[in-house]
Every structure is written in structure tokens, then in C-alpha cells.
Design an enzyme around this catalytic site. Structure first.
Site, mmCIF file in Angstrom:
data_model
loop_
_atom_site.group_PDB
_atom_site.id
_atom_site.type_symbol
_atom_site.label_atom_id
_atom_site.label_comp_id
_atom_site.label_asym_id
_atom_site.label_seq_id
_atom_site.Cartn_x
_atom_site.Cartn_y
_atom_site.Cartn_z
ATOM 1 N N LYS A 47 -3.486 -2.512 -2.714
ATOM 2 C CA LYS A 47 -4.487 -1.821 -3.540
ATOM 3 C C LYS A 47 -3.940 -1.581 -4.945
ATOM 4 O O LYS A 47 -4.633 -1.798 -5.940
ATOM 5 C CB LYS A 47 -4.909 -0.506 -2.868
ATOM 6 C CG LYS A 47 -5.789 -0.745 -1.642
ATOM 7 C CD LYS A 47 -5.929 0.468 -0.741
ATOM 8 C CE LYS A 47 -6.638 0.063 0.556
ATOM 9 N NZ LYS A 47 -6.635 1.117 1.583
ATOM 10 N N GLN A 91 -4.640 7.186 2.384
ATOM 11 C CA GLN A 91 -4.485 6.053 3.300
ATOM 12 C C GLN A 91 -4.478 6.560 4.747
ATOM 13 O O GLN A 91 -3.672 7.403 5.124
ATOM 14 C CB GLN A 91 -3.187 5.291 2.984
ATOM 15 C CG GLN A 91 -2.999 4.038 3.806
ATOM 16 C CD GLN A 91 -4.094 2.991 3.572
ATOM 17 O OE1 GLN A 91 -4.462 2.717 2.446
ATOM 18 N NE2 GLN A 91 -4.615 2.426 4.650
ATOM 19 N N ASP A 114 -13.285 6.415 -1.480
ATOM 20 C CA ASP A 114 -13.383 5.868 -0.125
ATOM 21 C C ASP A 114 -14.702 6.269 0.542
ATOM 22 O O ASP A 114 -15.067 5.709 1.568
ATOM 23 C CB ASP A 114 -12.214 6.376 0.734
ATOM 24 C CG ASP A 114 -11.223 5.273 1.070
ATOM 25 O OD1 ASP A 114 -11.580 4.092 0.894
ATOM 26 O OD2 ASP A 114 -10.103 5.602 1.497
#
Ligand code: NAP
Length: 279
Positions: A47, A91, A114
């Protein structure tokens, strides 16, 4: 037909790079990584690398595997307060001692690239999303790229996680598919998957979907990332199923790259919203 997520994502990254350049913005993504799970480390690294390719700045907080919920929440709150940061990504998965829902709720919904904050999931259900979770968004983009119709078709999603299955079911519903959401307690899974015109597997178990479970001509999307003998594979028995399906995503090179580009698209959106420029 192979749904080439790697190529489509590469094209979208170029488009995004041009958009960022012409926007005059320098979006900033912050990641929160906990512990030393090799897969999580790899995903965060990919990422950050992708951010660098399109002109998004990225920074990371790394917390020890033994950190508490309060410590992770504190790290997130610091990023919420940091006016230079546009998007925050925690994460997953977090270690078992951490209350993941509390951490996700701590993320400022305006920086929640997200899309896992309950406010953003609620907006998605309401049909007015702010940030669509990256994997479902990437899947819809991929289907759209190949002009695969969704409206009116029977889509079966196997896996009901908050990160993938549930938001994907909501997105497909908004796109006018008729959606069936399956999970580990579903009875006679193959009887349902065989009805699917669009079949998505997001389980995390190799060979969850085999050829006899697939309707002839179905579009098959494999979200799973599994390692067998050190080799990455999906949930779908690719060799068998590709002989039955009309279109299929490979693993690697299917949904994974689309997830990353979708995250970066969300980050530009966050930067635009925070600076009140059109999104
Ligand atoms: P998860 O939270 O573990 O959810 C797995 C889901 O599969 C659950 O809903 C579970 O049902 C269901 N399930 C388990 N065994 C099943 C069975 N035998 N039959 C039917 N359903 C079954 O996983 P996730 O986070 O959604 O991720 C799923 C997979 O996608 C993983 O391999 C993950 O690494 C991968 N992934 C890939 C990307 C990408 O970008 N490529 C992104 C995200 C995730 P219950 O709810 O009943 O337990």
C-alpha cells in the site's frame, strides 16, 4: 475470459496519478500496523509503495504485537488529530487481545478510507456511501471495466465478513443484483452457488469453490488469499472452475490489486472532502 485485475488496477493507478497531479493536492495516508504478521507487513508495504507511485504521501505507525486496545485507539486518535493526514487505515486482523470494533470506531469517519467505521457501513447500507470498503469497491470496478452486467442477476457471495462479504452484498444490492449471502452455517452451499450468475468467494480456504459448484457461464470472483506450500492461491479451484465459468479472476492478479487502487481512490476522495474541493 480472465478478469485481469492487475492490468485494470495499473490503468486506474495511472488515471489516479493524473487526477492527483491536476488536483494540486498531496493526499496523505497513514497506516497502523500491529505485530509482525508477515502477510500484514506485506500488505502495508504494498500500500505504501502504491501510494508513492501515484503521488500520495504515506506514513506508518507500527505497534508491538502485545499492544492493548487503549494503545491502538490512542495511536488512531493521534492520527485523527493530525491535520496533515487525510486517510487512516488500520491493517487487519488485529491480535486477539485487541477489541477490533473499538479500534475501527475510533477512526474519524471522514478519514476512514477503509470504510469500516459503523457510520460509513451504515451509509453504505443506506445507499449514500462516503467511503466504500476497498475490496468490494474494487470488485464492482472490475466488473464494470469488463462491462459485466449486475442488474437483475443472481449474485451469490460466500463469506459475510464486515470487511468484504457484507459490504459487497450491500453494493451488489444497490446495483440491482438479487443477492444471496452465504457463510459457514449455510446448508447445502453448492445448491446455492450453482444458482449464481455472479459468484464471489471471500472465505479464506483453498478449494472452497470447485467446478461442480459453479453454474455454466457464471462470472466467478475469487477474493481469497491463501498459502498452500508457500504459494499464493485463492478459494477457487482455478483450473476446474475456469472450464465452466465465462469469466474468472486469477489469484494473484485479480481482486488484490483492485483493492489497493480502490484504497488510494478513497484517499484522494478523503483529501478532497477535507479541503472542500469537489469529490
Ligand atoms: P473472515 O473474516 O475470516 O470471513 C470468512 C467468512 O467465510 C465468514 O463469513 C465465514 O462464515 C465464511 N466461511 C468460513 N468457512 C466457510 C465455509 N466452509 N462455507 C461457507 N462460508 C464459510 O475473512 P475475510 O476478512 O472476509 O477474508 C476472506 C478471504 O479474503 C481471506 O482469504 C482474506 O485474506 C481474503 N481477502 C483478500 C483481499 C484482497 O484484496 N484480495 C481483501 C480482503 C480479504 P461465518 O461468518 O459463519 O464464520
Amino acid at each position: 475470459m480472465i478478469l485481469d485485475g492487475k492490468q485494470v488496477a495499473a490503468d486506474r493507478l495511472e488515471i489516479l496519478k493524473a487526477e492527483i497531479r491536476s488536483s494540486g493536492l498531496f493526499p496523505q495516508l497513514a497506516t497502523v500496523l500491529m505485530g509482525d504478521n508477515p502477510a500484514s507487513r506485506l500488505y502495508v508495504k504494498l500500500k505504501h509503495e502504491a501510494c508513492g507511485r501515484v503521488g500520495i504521501g504515506s506514513a506508518g505507525k507500527v505497534l508491538p504485537a502485545g499492544a492493548t486496545t487503549a494503545e491502538v485507539v490512542q495511536a488512531v486518535e493521534e492520527l485523527n488529530r493530525d491535520t496533515a493526514i487525510d486517510g487512516i487505515l488500520v491493517q487487519l486482523p488485529l491480535p486477539p487481545q485487541v477489541a477490533t470494533p473499538l479500534v475501527l470506531e475510533a477512526v474519524d469517519p471522514g478519514k476512514d478510507v477503509d470504510g469500516f467505521h459503523p457510520c460509513n457501513l451504515g451509509r453504505l447500507l443506506a445507499g449514500s456511501p462516503l467511503f466504500v470498503p476497498a475490496t468490494p469497491r474494487g470488485i464492482l470496478s472490475l466488473l464494470g471495466h469488463y462491462h459485466i452486467p449486475v442488474a437483475g442477476r443472481h449474485a451469490v457471495v460466500v463469506g459475510r465478513s464486515v470487511e468484504v462479504g457484507r459490504p459487497l452484498a450491500a453494493l451488489l444490492t444497490t446495483a440491482d443484483a438479487t443477492v444471496t449471502l452465504c457463510h459457514s452455517k449455510t446448508r447445502d452451499l453448492s445448491a446455492i452457488t450453482r444458482q449464481a450468475e455472479i459468484l464471489v468467494s471471500a472465505v479464506g480456504r483453498p478449494r472452497t469453490i470447485t467446478a461442480p459448484m459453479v453454474r455454466k457461464g457464471a462470472v466467478v470472483v475469487d477474493v481469497g488469499t491463501n498459502y498452500v506450500d508457500g504459494k499464493l492461491c485463492g478459494d477457487v479451484d482455478y483450473a476446474g472452475v475456469s472450464a465452466v465459468a465465462s469469466a474468472i479472476t486469477p489469484v494473484p492478479g485479480g481482486v488484490g490489486p483492485m483493492t489497493i487502487v480502490s484504497l488510494l481512490e478513497n484517499t484522494l476522495r478523503a483529501a478532497r472532502m477535507r479541503r472542500c474541493t469537489p469529490v
